[in-house]
Design an enzyme around this catalytic site. Structure first.
Site, PDB file in Angstrom:
ATOM      1  N   TYR A 156       0.809  -1.107   0.367  1.00  0.00           N
ATOM      2  CA  TYR A 156      -0.142  -0.017   0.253  1.00  0.00           C
ATOM      3  C   TYR A 156       0.567   1.176  -0.381  1.00  0.00           C
ATOM      4  O   TYR A 156       0.715   2.528  -0.763  1.00  0.00           O
ATOM      5  CB  TYR A 156      -0.957  -0.236   1.261  1.00  0.00           C
ATOM      6  CG  TYR A 156      -1.323   1.803   1.364  1.00  0.00           C
ATOM      7  CD1 TYR A 156      -3.077   1.791   0.796  1.00  0.00           C
ATOM      8  CD2 TYR A 156      -1.144   2.338   2.209  1.00  0.00           C
ATOM      9  CE1 TYR A 156      -3.275   2.918   0.572  1.00  0.00           C
ATOM     10  CE2 TYR A 156      -1.556   3.291   2.544  1.00  0.00           C
ATOM     11  CZ  TYR A 156      -3.088   3.482   1.945  1.00  0.00           C
ATOM     12  OH  TYR A 156      -3.363   5.205   1.855  1.00  0.00           O
ATOM     13  N   LYS A 160       1.118   4.402  -3.076  1.00  0.00           N
ATOM     14  CA  LYS A 160       1.402   5.421  -2.626  1.00  0.00           C
ATOM     15  C   LYS A 160       1.841   6.333  -2.529  1.00  0.00           C
ATOM     16  O   LYS A 160       1.895   7.591  -3.654  1.00  0.00           O
ATOM     17  CB  LYS A 160       0.861   6.081  -0.843  1.00  0.00           C
ATOM     18  CG  LYS A 160      -0.822   5.217  -0.930  1.00  0.00           C
ATOM     19  CD  LYS A 160      -1.831   5.848  -1.466  1.00  0.00           C
ATOM     20  CE  LYS A 160      -3.290   5.254  -1.548  1.00  0.00           C
ATOM     21  NZ  LYS A 160      -4.130   5.713  -2.303  1.00  0.00           N
TER      22      LYS A 160
HETATM   23  N1  LIG Z   1      -8.754   6.970   6.001  1.00  0.00           N
HETATM   24  C1  LIG Z   1      -7.703   7.432   5.938  1.00  0.00           C
HETATM   25  O1  LIG Z   1      -7.158   7.641   6.873  1.00  0.00           O
HETATM   26  C2  LIG Z   1      -7.138   7.574   4.582  1.00  0.00           C
HETATM   27  C3  LIG Z   1      -5.601   8.856   5.023  1.00  0.00           C
HETATM   28  C4  LIG Z   1      -5.199   8.357   3.762  1.00  0.00           C
HETATM   29  C5  LIG Z   1      -5.379   8.042   2.934  1.00  0.00           C
HETATM   30  N2  LIG Z   1      -6.280   7.810   2.362  1.00  0.00           N
HETATM   31  C6  LIG Z   1      -6.999   7.130   0.435  1.00  0.00           C
HETATM   32  O2  LIG Z   1      -7.980   7.608   0.961  1.00  0.00           O
HETATM   33  C7  LIG Z   1      -8.676   7.462  -0.274  1.00  0.00           C
HETATM   34  C8  LIG Z   1     -10.150   7.090   0.357  1.00  0.00           C
HETATM   35  O3  LIG Z   1      -9.820   5.997   1.655  1.00  0.00           O
HETATM   36  P1  LIG Z   1     -11.118   5.724   2.503  1.00  0.00           P
HETATM   37  O4  LIG Z   1     -10.693   5.724   3.704  1.00  0.00           O
HETATM   38  O5  LIG Z   1     -12.591   6.529   1.648  1.00  0.00           O
HETATM   39  O6  LIG Z   1     -11.733   4.107   1.943  1.00  0.00           O
HETATM   40  P2  LIG Z   1     -11.248   3.395   0.378  1.00  0.00           P
HETATM   41  O7  LIG Z   1     -12.041   2.323   1.061  1.00  0.00           O
HETATM   42  O8  LIG Z   1      -9.466   3.190   0.642  1.00  0.00           O
HETATM   43  O9  LIG Z   1     -12.061   3.627  -0.463  1.00  0.00           O
HETATM   44  C9  LIG Z   1     -12.854   3.745  -0.401  1.00  0.00           C
HETATM   45  C10 LIG Z   1     -13.368   3.697  -1.839  1.00  0.00           C
HETATM   46  O10 LIG Z   1     -13.254   3.165  -2.986  1.00  0.00           O
HETATM   47  C11 LIG Z   1     -14.396   2.587  -3.850  1.00  0.00           C
HETATM   48  N3  LIG Z   1     -13.329   0.560  -4.084  1.00  0.00           N
HETATM   49  C12 LIG Z   1     -12.160   0.759  -3.513  1.00  0.00           C
HETATM   50  N4  LIG Z   1     -11.962  -0.669  -4.608  1.00  0.00           N
HETATM   51  C13 LIG Z   1     -12.750  -0.306  -5.523  1.00  0.00           C
HETATM   52  C14 LIG Z   1     -12.713  -0.864  -6.778  1.00  0.00           C
HETATM   53  N5  LIG Z   1     -12.083  -2.610  -6.929  1.00  0.00           N
HETATM   54  N6  LIG Z   1     -12.726  -0.714  -7.635  1.00  0.00           N
HETATM   55  C15 LIG Z   1     -14.308   0.381  -7.332  1.00  0.00           C
HETATM   56  N7  LIG Z   1     -14.684   1.140  -6.743  1.00  0.00           N
HETATM   57  C16 LIG Z   1     -13.790   0.610  -5.441  1.00  0.00           C
HETATM   58  C17 LIG Z   1     -15.350   1.969  -2.461  1.00  0.00           C
HETATM   59  O11 LIG Z   1     -16.228   1.228  -3.373  1.00  0.00           O
HETATM   60  P3  LIG Z   1     -16.752   0.416  -3.186  1.00  0.00           P
HETATM   61  O12 LIG Z   1     -16.829  -0.583  -2.658  1.00  0.00           O
HETATM   62  O13 LIG Z   1     -17.967   0.397  -3.135  1.00  0.00           O
HETATM   63  O14 LIG Z   1     -15.923  -0.157  -4.850  1.00  0.00           O
HETATM   64  C18 LIG Z   1     -15.440   3.603  -1.476  1.00  0.00           C
HETATM   65  O15 LIG Z   1     -15.814   4.312  -2.614  1.00  0.00           O
HETATM   66  C19 LIG Z   1      -7.792   5.986  -0.682  1.00  0.00           C
HETATM   67  O16 LIG Z   1      -6.717   6.095  -1.634  1.00  0.00           O
HETATM   68  C20 LIG Z   1      -6.912   5.872   0.759  1.00  0.00           C
HETATM   69  O17 LIG Z   1      -5.785   5.073   0.112  1.00  0.00           O
HETATM   70  C21 LIG Z   1      -6.851   7.524   3.085  1.00  0.00           C
END
Ligand SMILES: NC(=O)c1ccc[n+]([C@@H]2O[C@H](COP(=O)([O-])OP(=O)(O)OC[C@H]3O[C@@H](n4cnc5c(N)ncnc54)[C@H](OP(=O)(O)O)[C@@H]3O)[C@@H](O)[C@H]2O)c1
Length: 260
Positions: A156, A160
């Site tokens: 991961y 990134k």
């Molecule tokens: N949350 C944190 O603390 C954090 C910190 C740093 C960076 N980030 C970054 O921010 C972004 C969002 O993170 P998040 O925490 O909201 O949750 P996430 O679980 O990384 O992403 C959620 C979204 O992506 C979709 N998704 C995942 N795999 C997919 C696939 N194969 N095809 C289509 N859609 C897909 C999910 O929808 P479906 O399940 O409906 O497909 C959901 O809408 C990510 O890039 C993550 O790396 C998050």
């Protein structure tokens, strides 16, 4: 508001928009008067986000697709063949939390499919029309984890880092042609996925809405952006004060309690 829509409208695509940060991006963009196309796998969850976004006075379309599969590109193009897309946000990610060797190689390759091949395909499909028009924007969602190694999140974190370097390179290539590129690098963000994996919130954790709106407002200040003062400070210490090995050690200790 008018400036934003003129530069990045009339339509935006958010990849990974059915919950968490992606849904927050859809709202943040809609609040600037830009219509949105929402991509993710779960059709029902996408429809729920679309209904909420429409209440902000814009149009919304949904495309249920798997971003790990190259076919998402044609589904996305079919859904937008009659409109101009001026902004693309690649937000989706896949991760697992375990030492690399304790998981089958397929898990690490899925990280590459969703987090590396996905954004490459996304940008390659969307940006040419923006370049032709001489305006537009691309946001790649990376993470503070993308600036150094991170045990138990090796694939991961590496994916990134790929997005940081890809976005910085595209920023230089596309900016002279009128297209803004920004890599946003959030720290802990209150999303369903984060809250599921952590027993205790990290210092400086932000709401998804805040990360999305700050990123939107930084679109012209690429190439990279770290939302939140605590995260900016963390980035400074990890990148400028500590040795590379020291930074890996800090990330190891900060993420030791995370679990799948
Ligand atoms: N949350 C944190 O603390 C954090 C910190 C740093 C960076 N980030 C970054 O921010 C972004 C969002 O993170 P998040 O925490 O909201 O949750 P996430 O679980 O990384 O992403 C959620 C979204 O992506 C979709 N998704 C995942 N795999 C997919 C696939 N194969 N095809 C289509 N859609 C897909 C999910 O929808 P479906 O399940 O409906 O497909 C959901 O809408 C990510 O890039 C993550 O790396 C998050």
């Amino acid at each position: 508001m008018k400036d934003f829509a003129a530069r990045y409208g009339p339509w935006a695509i958010v990849a990974g928009a059915s919950e968490g940060l992606g849904a927050a991006f859809a709202h943040a963009i809609a609040r600037r008067g830009v219509n949105v196309v929402l991509l993710a796998r779960r059709a029902g969850a996408l429809e729920d986000v679309a209904s909420e976004v429409k209440k902000l006075g814009v149009e919304a379309r949904t495309v249920a697709c798997d971003l790990a599969d190259a076919s998402f590109v044609s589904a996305m193009k079919d859904a937008t063949s009659d409109v101009e897309v001026g902004l693309g946000v690649y937000n989706a990610a896949y991760s697992f939390i375990a030492p690399l060797l304790e998981r089958p190689i397929e898990d690490a390759l899925r990280v590459v499919d969703v987090n590396v091949r996905g954004p490459l395909r996304f940008v390659h499909a969307l940006a040419p029309a923006m370049v032709e028009r001489g305006r537009g924007g691309v946001v790649l969602v990376s993470s503070l984890a993308g600036f150094q190694g991170n045990p138990r999140l090796a694939a991961y974190a590496a994916s990134k880092a790929f997005n940081v370097v890809l976005g910085e390179s595209l920023w230089a290539e596309l900016r002279p042609r009128g297209v803004d590129v920004l890599v946003t690098c959030p720290g802990a963000t209150r999303t369903p996925n984060y809250l599921k994996t952590t027993p205790k919130e990290a210092p400086g954790a932000l709401d998804a809405a805040e990360v999305a709106s700050r990123t939107r407002d930084a679109l012209r200040s690429g190439p990279t952006f770290v939302p939140g003062a605590v995260n900016k400070l963390a980035r400074f210490f990890l990148g400028r004060v500590l040795t590379r090995g020291g930074a890996v050690g800090v990330m190891e200790s900060n993420t030791k309690d995370l679990h799948d």
